[in-house]
Write an enzyme that holds these catalytic residues in place. Structure first.
Site, PDB file in Angstrom:
ATOM      1  N   GLY A  58      17.707  -1.650  40.888  1.00 24.15           N
ATOM      2  CA  GLY A  58      17.937  -2.486  39.718  1.00 24.15           C
ATOM      3  C   GLY A  58      16.899  -2.307  38.637  1.00 24.15           C
ATOM      4  O   GLY A  58      17.005  -2.915  37.571  1.00 24.15           O
ATOM      5  N   HIS A  59      15.883  -1.456  38.912  1.00 24.47           N
ATOM      6  CA  HIS A  59      14.811  -1.235  37.941  1.00 24.47           C
ATOM      7  C   HIS A  59      14.898   0.156  37.310  1.00 24.47           C
ATOM      8  O   HIS A  59      13.928   0.610  36.688  1.00 24.47           O
ATOM      9  CB  HIS A  59      13.449  -1.387  38.625  1.00 24.47           C
ATOM     10  CG  HIS A  59      13.288  -2.679  39.345  1.00 24.47           C
ATOM     11  ND1 HIS A  59      13.458  -3.892  38.726  1.00 24.47           N
ATOM     12  CD2 HIS A  59      12.993  -2.945  40.650  1.00 24.47           C
ATOM     13  CE1 HIS A  59      13.262  -4.866  39.618  1.00 24.47           C
ATOM     14  NE2 HIS A  59      12.984  -4.314  40.786  1.00 24.47           N
ATOM     15  N   HIS A 220      12.947  -9.296  38.616  1.00 27.93           N
ATOM     16  CA  HIS A 220      14.006  -9.468  39.621  1.00 27.93           C
ATOM     17  C   HIS A 220      14.987 -10.557  39.221  1.00 27.93           C
ATOM     18  O   HIS A 220      15.608 -11.196  40.067  1.00 27.93           O
ATOM     19  CB  HIS A 220      13.396  -9.799  40.985  1.00 27.93           C
ATOM     20  CG  HIS A 220      12.490  -8.735  41.497  1.00 27.93           C
ATOM     21  ND1 HIS A 220      11.127  -8.753  41.300  1.00 27.93           N
ATOM     22  CD2 HIS A 220      12.760  -7.588  42.163  1.00 27.93           C
ATOM     23  CE1 HIS A 220      10.596  -7.671  41.855  1.00 27.93           C
ATOM     24  NE2 HIS A 220      11.557  -6.950  42.382  1.00 27.93           N
ATOM     25  N   ASP A 393      33.800  -2.503  12.808  1.00 27.91           N
ATOM     26  CA  ASP A 393      32.520  -2.643  13.500  1.00 27.91           C
ATOM     27  C   ASP A 393      31.748  -3.889  13.104  1.00 27.91           C
ATOM     28  O   ASP A 393      30.623  -4.095  13.553  1.00 27.91           O
ATOM     29  CB  ASP A 393      31.652  -1.403  13.265  1.00 27.91           C
ATOM     30  CG  ASP A 393      31.464  -1.088  11.787  1.00 27.91           C
ATOM     31  OD1 ASP A 393      31.888  -1.913  10.949  1.00 27.91           O
ATOM     32  OD2 ASP A 393      30.907  -0.029  11.479  1.00 27.91           O
ATOM     33  N   GLY A 394      32.321  -4.723  12.249  1.00 30.47           N
ATOM     34  CA  GLY A 394      31.723  -6.017  11.944  1.00 30.47           C
ATOM     35  C   GLY A 394      30.581  -5.995  10.963  1.00 30.47           C
ATOM     36  O   GLY A 394      29.880  -7.000  10.811  1.00 30.47           O
ATOM     37  N   THR A 437      30.630   3.324   4.941  1.00 28.81           N
ATOM     38  CA  THR A 437      31.648   3.800   4.010  1.00 28.81           C
ATOM     39  C   THR A 437      31.642   3.033   2.695  1.00 28.81           C
ATOM     40  O   THR A 437      31.990   3.585   1.655  1.00 28.81           O
ATOM     41  CB  THR A 437      33.041   3.678   4.656  1.00 28.81           C
ATOM     42  OG1 THR A 437      33.269   2.317   5.028  1.00 28.81           O
ATOM     43  CG2 THR A 437      33.145   4.560   5.889  1.00 28.81           C
ATOM     44  N   SER A 438      31.263   1.770   2.732  1.00 28.92           N
ATOM     45  CA  SER A 438      31.351   0.952   1.522  1.00 28.92           C
ATOM     46  C   SER A 438      30.446   1.453   0.414  1.00 28.92           C
ATOM     47  O   SER A 438      30.831   1.468  -0.763  1.00 28.92           O
ATOM     48  CB  SER A 438      31.008  -0.510   1.845  1.00 28.92           C
ATOM     49  OG  SER A 438      31.909  -1.044   2.777  1.00 28.92           O
ATOM     50  N   GLY A 479      37.288   9.340  -0.431  1.00 30.06           N
ATOM     51  CA  GLY A 479      37.580   8.826   0.898  1.00 30.06           C
ATOM     52  C   GLY A 479      38.822   9.403   1.549  1.00 30.06           C
ATOM     53  O   GLY A 479      39.038   9.225   2.755  1.00 30.06           O
TER      54      GLY A 479
END
Length: 575
Positions: A58-59, A220, A393-394, A437-438, A479
């Site tokens: 887990g490490h 842990h 993608d917000g 893109t904007s 574009g």
């Protein structure tokens, strides 16, 4: 909780098989979760001291990721967050140990100390020289109480020092002494922004509120020593550095190594921001960082958070860190500059001359309209972000907000006197401030409009209509989109057509703008029923059905703000 595993009971074995399968220099010890150098037997025969580390899984990439030349000889893995058994450690010792002996590098957790310690005792009875060092670099626990300080990410630097000592041919006793000195010179402090989820569990080990953090966590999944509020990366790093410096007695003129460690769920972007703050905090204290590392080196599954480790250096220890080493996860340390290096770029030929006197009416009007548009973008930022999260993608709300802020700054001082130059300044500002893109699309729109208006000293409404149409053409050419592709053009083209038609029929500018806004809103709404053919929405296909295009919505927003300003200014006001 979704994870890319098969059976939770098989995660450790399958993980190690994957690691060994990628690197011909490694091998798995048959019947054990032990990764070792494939040439371990030859090393022992040549009289080299073997180095073994390990602990619960887990490490990753620790510990097996640091098996290799100039580093560990073997790593023993237990189940997730569980110490390996005594027999697994003993099997590793038997596999790699020769007459020169074995050094066990153990993090200070009770299970690890017991199982590694018992294996060492058994191996000694079999004639294998074994020594053990305990890494206890966690400064969060102070003196540590009964169990002592925990061993956390500083262990990675300890591995490197030990590996260099062994590669140099030092005897076991000298390696142990040098490694213990390195441990004493190392302090680490960690922070969690979230809990972590063990494979097979439905939820994380602990929950944090939106702005809460756990200071001084272990590795842990356990909570930290205190819960606090997150007040930004810089303030948090100051706290971590303060604790480490005070605990280990670092002072001005000390030479150090810095390890910025991610806990598994922290993006490289955030780790770099933490590194920036840590370097600045140490410079402020007069502490020099000679070598640095930044990445996820010793993790806690998918925990969000980080730790900072500082190791005090002398010439010998620095040489150990710089000694050649090769493994799946080790990378050579970088040398930070005294101050971040910046290269000044030569000025380009393009420039927009500003008026050095009181602003004329065109510049004042332009600034006022842009201020209204910027305000509208800020008000609608959250809505645009939500719309973009549904189909892209917000980042649209944030990007346009960045552009609005940049425009406010660019137009706060002296300005050119004519509309064409003002639009060129808009183009320059947007392309520099908005990525993705904007930025280029809005920049080309303003640039093409500017080129149209350059043809006249006093642009008429007809010239502005031509400029708006030229903007649409520029966006389409750059574009590759057309009307009906579900983009910003599905709002902007109808708006340009409505404005041109109204102006052509002799309507006042305010009326023409109102019609343009109505057309833009109608066009933006219509995108909810269109199939996307350009941009990130095109990757989602039918999943965007019912959601309007956020770029088209943004056009309707700023165009409405522009129209409102002209209606307030009077029906015959010019654009």
């Amino acid at each position: 909780m979704k994870k890319l595993i098969n059976d939770p009971r098989d995660v450790v074995g399958q993980m190690l098989e994957g690691l060994v399968g990628l690197d011909e220099r490694l091998a798995l010890l048959a019947g054990e979760n032990v990764v070792l150098r494939r040439d371990a037997a030859e090393l022992a025969a040549r009289g080299g001291v073997a180095l073994i580390s390990g602990g619960g899984a887990g490490h990753e990439p620790a510990h097996a990721g640091y098996v290799g030349e100039g580093l560990l000889t073997a790593a023993v893995s237990g189940d997730v967050f569980t110490s390996p058994s005594t027999d697994a450690v003993l099997a590793a010792i038997r596999a790699v140990g020769g007459q020169a002996g074995v050094l066990l590098i153990v993090k200070n957790y009770t299970g690890d100390r017991l199982n590694f310690g018992l294996a060492a005792d058994i191996a000694r009875t079999e004639g294998i020289p074994v020594e053990m060092v305990i890494v206890d670099d966690d400064v969060a626990l102070g003196t540590g109480g009964g169990a002592g300080r925990r061993g956390i990410a500083g262990t990675v630097l300890v591995h490197k020092v030990a590996g260099a000592c062994a590669a140099a041919g030092l005897p076991l006793a000298e390696i142990k002494a040098e490694v213990e000195a390195a441990i004493a010179a190392t302090g680490t402090m960690g922070v969690a922004l979230s809990g972590c989820t063990v494979p097979g569990a439905d939820s994380a080990g602990f929950d944090l509120a939106a702005n809460e953090i756990e200071l001084g966590l272990g590795i842990h999944g356990e909570a930290g020593i205190e819960r606090a509020h997150l007040d930004g990366a810089d303030a948090l790093v100051e706290t971590l550095i303060d604790r480490i410096v005070a605990d280990r007695g670092f002072g001005a003129n000390d030479q150090t190594a810095l390890l910025v460690n991610g806990l598994g769920g922290t993006p490289p972007m955030e780790l770099a921001i933490v590194a920036r703050a840590a370097l600045a905090a140490l410079r402020k204290r007069g502490i020099t960082v000679r070598r640095s590392w930044c990445g996820s080196n010793l993790t806690a599954l998918d925990m969000q958070g980080c730790s900072l480790s500082l190791m005090r250096l002398d010439a010998g220890r620095l040489a150990r860190l710089d000694a050649p080493a090769f493994s799946a996860s080790w990378q050579a340390g970088a040398t930070p500059p005294v101050e971040p290096n910046r290269v000044q770029m030569a000025a380009g030929a393009e420039s927009v001359e500003a008026t050095a006197v009181e602003l004329g009416p065109k510049a004042r009007r332009f600034r006022h309209v842009l201020g209204a548009i910027s305000h509208a973008i800020r008000v609608q930022e959250a809505r645009l972000t939500t719309l973009d999260q549904a189909v892209g993608d917000g980042d649209l709300g944030f990007s346009l907000r960045r552009g609005a802020d940049a425009l406010d700054k660019a137009f706060a001082g002296n300005l050119p006197a004519d509309e064409a130059s003002l639009l060129r300044l808009v183009s320059q500002t947007l392309r520099r401030s908005i990525g993705g893109t904007s930025g280029p699309l809005y920049a080309i729109a303003a640039l093409r409009a500017s080129e149209v208006l350059r043809k006249t000293n006093d642009p008429s409404a007809h010239a502005w209509a031509e400029a708006l149409t030229a903007s649409c053409t520029g966006i389409s050419e750059l574009g590759g989109a057309a009307r009906g592709d579900r983009t910003m053009l599905d709002a902007l083209i109808p708006a340009a057509e409505a404005f041109s038609g109204a102006v052509g029929s002799g309507a006042p500018v305010s009326t023409a703008l109102a019609q343009a806004v109505a057309a833009a809103r109608e066009g933006a709404a219509a995108t909810a029923g269109m199939t996307p053919r350009k941009g990130r929405s095109s990757y989602l296909g039918d999943r965007v059905a019912g959601h309007p295009d956020p770029g088209a919505e943004a056009v309707a927003i700023w165009l409405a703000a522009l129209a409102h300003e002209f209606s307030e200014a009077g029906a015959e006001a010019k654009p």
